[in-house]
Each structure stands twice: as C-alpha cells, then as structure tokens.
Design a protein around this motif. Sequence first.
Motif, PDB file in Angstrom:
ATOM      1  N   THR A 190       0.949  -1.017  -0.025  1.00 22.54           N
ATOM      2  CA  THR A 190      -0.003  -0.203   0.035  1.00 22.54           C
ATOM      3  C   THR A 190       0.906   1.415  -0.021  1.00 22.54           C
ATOM      4  O   THR A 190       1.937   1.154   0.653  1.00 22.54           O
ATOM      5  N   GLU A 191       0.414   2.259  -0.721  1.00 24.59           N
ATOM      6  CA  GLU A 191       1.015   3.646  -0.610  1.00 24.59           C
ATOM      7  C   GLU A 191       0.085   4.750  -0.726  1.00 24.59           C
ATOM      8  O   GLU A 191      -0.761   4.808  -1.754  1.00 24.59           O
ATOM      9  N   PRO A 192      -0.243   5.708  -0.025  1.00 24.33           N
ATOM     10  CA  PRO A 192       0.476   5.717   1.618  1.00 24.33           C
ATOM     11  C   PRO A 192      -0.274   4.312   2.253  1.00 24.33           C
ATOM     12  O   PRO A 192      -1.129   3.907   1.993  1.00 24.33           O
ATOM     13  N   SER A 193       0.503   4.145   3.526  1.00 23.35           N
ATOM     14  CA  SER A 193       0.152   3.062   4.332  1.00 23.35           C
ATOM     15  C   SER A 193      -0.001   3.724   5.872  1.00 23.35           C
ATOM     16  O   SER A 193       0.503   4.731   6.137  1.00 23.35           O
ATOM     17  N   ALA A 194      -0.854   3.133   6.329  1.00 21.38           N
ATOM     18  CA  ALA A 194      -1.212   3.694   7.793  1.00 21.38           C
ATOM     19  C   ALA A 194      -1.881   2.444   8.675  1.00 21.38           C
ATOM     20  O   ALA A 194      -2.189   1.331   8.227  1.00 21.38           O
ATOM     21  N   GLU A 195      -1.362   2.671   9.819  1.00 22.28           N
ATOM     22  CA  GLU A 195      -2.138   1.856  10.897  1.00 22.28           C
ATOM     23  C   GLU A 195      -3.219   2.848  11.653  1.00 22.28           C
ATOM     24  O   GLU A 195      -2.933   4.047  11.680  1.00 22.28           O
ATOM     25  N   MET A 196      -4.300   2.153  11.919  1.00 24.59           N
ATOM     26  CA  MET A 196      -5.533   2.831  12.247  1.00 24.59           C
ATOM     27  C   MET A 196      -5.761   2.613  13.906  1.00 24.59           C
ATOM     28  O   MET A 196      -5.719   1.442  14.472  1.00 24.59           O
ATOM     29  N   ASP A 197      -5.709   3.543  14.595  1.00 25.70           N
ATOM     30  CA  ASP A 197      -5.826   3.554  16.111  1.00 25.70           C
ATOM     31  C   ASP A 197      -7.510   3.956  16.299  1.00 25.70           C
ATOM     32  O   ASP A 197      -7.982   4.728  15.680  1.00 25.70           O
ATOM     33  N   VAL A 198      -7.921   3.456  17.309  1.00 26.78           N
ATOM     34  CA  VAL A 198      -9.196   3.791  17.852  1.00 26.78           C
ATOM     35  C   VAL A 198      -9.419   4.242  19.356  1.00 26.78           C
ATOM     36  O   VAL A 198      -8.445   3.906  20.002  1.00 26.78           O
ATOM     37  N   GLN A 199     -10.024   5.490  19.506  1.00 22.61           N
ATOM     38  CA  GLN A 199      -9.893   5.965  20.758  1.00 22.61           C
ATOM     39  C   GLN A 199     -10.538   5.179  21.777  1.00 22.61           C
ATOM     40  O   GLN A 199     -11.803   4.624  21.459  1.00 22.61           O
ATOM     41  N   CYS A 200     -10.144   5.249  22.937  1.00 20.73           N
ATOM     42  CA  CYS A 200     -10.690   4.251  24.087  1.00 20.73           C
ATOM     43  C   CYS A 200     -10.417   4.509  25.397  1.00 20.73           C
ATOM     44  O   CYS A 200      -9.400   5.514  25.565  1.00 20.73           O
ATOM     45  N   ASP A 201     -10.886   4.087  26.326  1.00 16.38           N
ATOM     46  CA  ASP A 201     -10.631   4.558  27.712  1.00 16.38           C
ATOM     47  C   ASP A 201     -10.180   3.114  28.398  1.00 16.38           C
ATOM     48  O   ASP A 201     -10.888   2.039  28.445  1.00 16.38           O
ATOM     49  N   ARG A 202      -9.162   3.380  28.937  1.00 15.79           N
ATOM     50  CA  ARG A 202      -8.375   2.292  29.659  1.00 15.79           C
ATOM     51  C   ARG A 202      -8.401   2.466  31.365  1.00 15.79           C
ATOM     52  O   ARG A 202      -7.725   1.472  32.044  1.00 15.79           O
ATOM     53  N   SER A 203      -9.335   3.302  31.751  1.00 14.65           N
ATOM     54  CA  SER A 203      -9.112   3.883  33.084  1.00 14.65           C
ATOM     55  C   SER A 203      -9.524   2.625  34.118  1.00 14.65           C
ATOM     56  O   SER A 203      -9.042   2.322  35.077  1.00 14.65           O
ATOM     57  N   GLY A 204     -10.678   1.914  33.851  1.00 13.69           N
ATOM     58  CA  GLY A 204     -11.230   1.116  34.661  1.00 13.69           C
ATOM     59  C   GLY A 204     -10.786  -0.309  34.788  1.00 13.69           C
ATOM     60  O   GLY A 204     -11.465  -1.194  35.129  1.00 13.69           O
ATOM     61  N   GLY A 205      -9.640  -0.491  34.093  1.00  6.41           N
ATOM     62  CA  GLY A 205      -8.894  -1.703  34.364  1.00  6.41           C
ATOM     63  C   GLY A 205      -9.311  -2.544  33.127  1.00  6.41           C
ATOM     64  O   GLY A 205      -9.132  -3.543  32.746  1.00  6.41           O
ATOM     65  N   GLU A 206     -10.383  -2.076  32.328  1.00  2.00           N
ATOM     66  CA  GLU A 206     -10.776  -2.739  30.989  1.00  2.00           C
ATOM     67  C   GLU A 206     -10.791  -1.801  30.026  1.00  2.00           C
ATOM     68  O   GLU A 206     -10.935  -0.443  30.027  1.00  2.00           O
ATOM     69  N   ILE A 207     -10.964  -2.166  28.706  1.00  2.00           N
ATOM     70  CA  ILE A 207     -10.682  -1.139  27.747  1.00  2.00           C
ATOM     71  C   ILE A 207     -12.255  -0.725  27.161  1.00  2.00           C
ATOM     72  O   ILE A 207     -13.067  -1.820  26.617  1.00  2.00           O
TER      73      ILE A 207
END
Length: 357
Positions: A257-274
């Motif tokens: 691929t060009e351009p290539s990317a990794e996609m991140d998703v917004q999340c909350d890790r505060s309560g010990g779970e995602i």
Amino acid sequence: MTDLNTLEADVLAQVAAASDLQALDAVRVAAVGKTGSISGLLKTLGAMSPEERKTQGAAINALRDKVADAIGQKKAALEAAELDARLASETLDLSLPAPYRRKGSVHPTMQTMDEMVAIFAEMGFAVAEGPDIEDDFHNFTALNFPEKHPAREMHDTFFFNPKESGERMLLRTHTSPVQVRTMVSQKPPIRIIAPGRTYRCDNDATHTPVFHQVEGLVIDKGIHMGHLKWTLETFLARFFETDAVTTQFRPHHFPFTEPSAEMDVQCDRSGGEIKIGQGTSWLEILGCGMVHPNVLRACGIDPDEYQGFAFGMGVDRLGMLKYGMPDLRDMWSSDVRWLSHYGFSAFAAPNPASGLS
Ligand code: DAH
C-alpha cells in the motif's frame, strides 16, 4: 427313611423359597456342597453293611439328583426373571425429549468472524477465499515485497520443503494474497473481504502461530482515503456497538500500500478494562492503505484508471477486545470451562438487523 423324606421336603422347600440367585446358591451349598447335609449322608455309607448301603445309597443318590434338578430349574427361573426385570428397567423411551445438556458452542473467534462478515456484507462486500498453502508469488511477490527484502523475514514464515523445481510453498502469513487472487480473476469494480486463517512462527501472550485475519479490498474509479476512513469507522462503530468511534491514521509501511497507515481507535483504559468510543487513549487496531500501483499492475489492473484501498485486521485480537478475553493462548487451550464461558450458542447467528452478539 423318615429322615430322608424330611430332609427332602425341607431342602425342596428352601429351594422354592429362594428369592434370588445368591439365596439359591446358599441352599445348594448347604445341601449338596462339600460339607452339605446330603453330602454328609453320602459319607455315612462307608460305615453301613453292604445290604443297607445298597438301599440307602440308592435313596440318598436319588435325593441328591432330585435336589440338584430342583436347584437347576429354580436357577433357570430366577435367571429368566432377572433378565425380564433388567429389560423392563432398562427400556429407553425414544419418544421422550432429550435432557438439555450443552455440549458444544461457537468459538468466540468464529463468532467474531461471523459478526465481521455480517457487517461488511450489509455494506455490500462479498466474501472471497484463498488457500492456506500459498506460493511465494501470491503471498509476497505480487504484493510488492522485493526479492530478498527483510520484510519477507519479518513475517516469520512457515516454509515447506522445496519441490523438485526448487519452489518453496508456504503457509500464508496474511490474508493479503486473496487480494491478488481476486484482482487476477475479477474485473473492477471489486468490493471484497477475505476472512481466514493465517500462520506465523510466533508464540506468546499476544501471538499464536495460527491466527485469523479479515482482509478488505475495494477497487474502483476515484477511490481515495476518505472512502477507506468512512468504511472502517462505520465498521468499528457497528462492531463495538457504539454510536460512533473516533479514529486516527498513523503513517506506517506496508509494501503493498502507498500511502500506508495503521488505524488507532479512541478508547478508555481507566477502569482496568478497555472501553471503545470514549476516553483519552488510542488502541492500534488494523493496517490499511491505498493499494500500491505495482500491486495493481502485477494483477493486470491499470493504476491510471483504477485505484483502491485495502485493510487487514486480526480477528482474534478484535474478539479479545470486544469480549474481554485477556490471553490469546486461551483461545487454543481447548479448556471446556473457558469454552462454555466465552462460547456462543450455535443458534445465535450474528445478524446486523437483530443484533450482533
Ligand atoms: N497484511 C498485513 C499484515 O498481515 C495487514 C494489512 C495491512 C493488510 C495493510 C492490508 C493493508 O490489506 O492494506 O500485517
């Protein structure tokens, strides 16, 4: 003689009264066993006069035969009764409903895969498949991996022994070769996903030698990164069952691929779970990009006319995130307690209309 008559009546009465085989055997031993009453009488013959022995011997032997006969008949009757009782108690009423016993369940990875297929199918993607045993061309060369390029080593490939021709087949390291097979055999526009098993020589808490990916490929005129972003965000919101997700592209490198990317998703890790769809953390979720012109060319598609996007994501990882399973290796442990806890009913096929999970 009175003695013999009394004894006969007594023993025959005991035979008749024996209610089971064990009791009957006790009567047999007491009468004709080694130290039984009738056997004891036979032992007295030696001390008798020849005259007496003749009559008494015949009488005692007749008694013994009569008793043995009675015991034999009683034994047959008791055995027949026992068999009848067993047949009566062991009958199986096939018309009764089977007792509910949960025996099997759908593995969470397969459930996750089915959910992904259901969402993409609703978005108009067809499912494509390819072989697990691939050749170098489809797994690497056509995907723009240069010959001897370290990226080939990075994939920790399982190779087969070389054929006579010197060609080495391999276990596909990703589902991307299905892109190649699809582009070679179909004319654009193309809109497919390719779910399947993939293999790499890697084993720890977050990697297993066998894992699952879903590949996506769209080829048409005028396709751009915006289409890719919308498709993936729509998919992720559906998959995690939230109203919307926030994502970010991080520049990356993939040869195909060009351009290539990794996609991140917004999340909350505060309560010990995602938790997806809220919070201040980012979670890397997939690789994607615009299909490299060299890949289009290798598959006989003119890059000046057609463009496309592609993506690949790990099914096992997405399933872990969605269903809160902490260790990837549990997926392969065949622990029935784990399977019955995390498994799904075979009757709950994922369907975007009625609900996914
Ligand atoms: N094949 C890549 C891997 O297994 C994943 C991937 C990344 C697939 C980007 C794609 C893509 O189609 O565009 O690591």
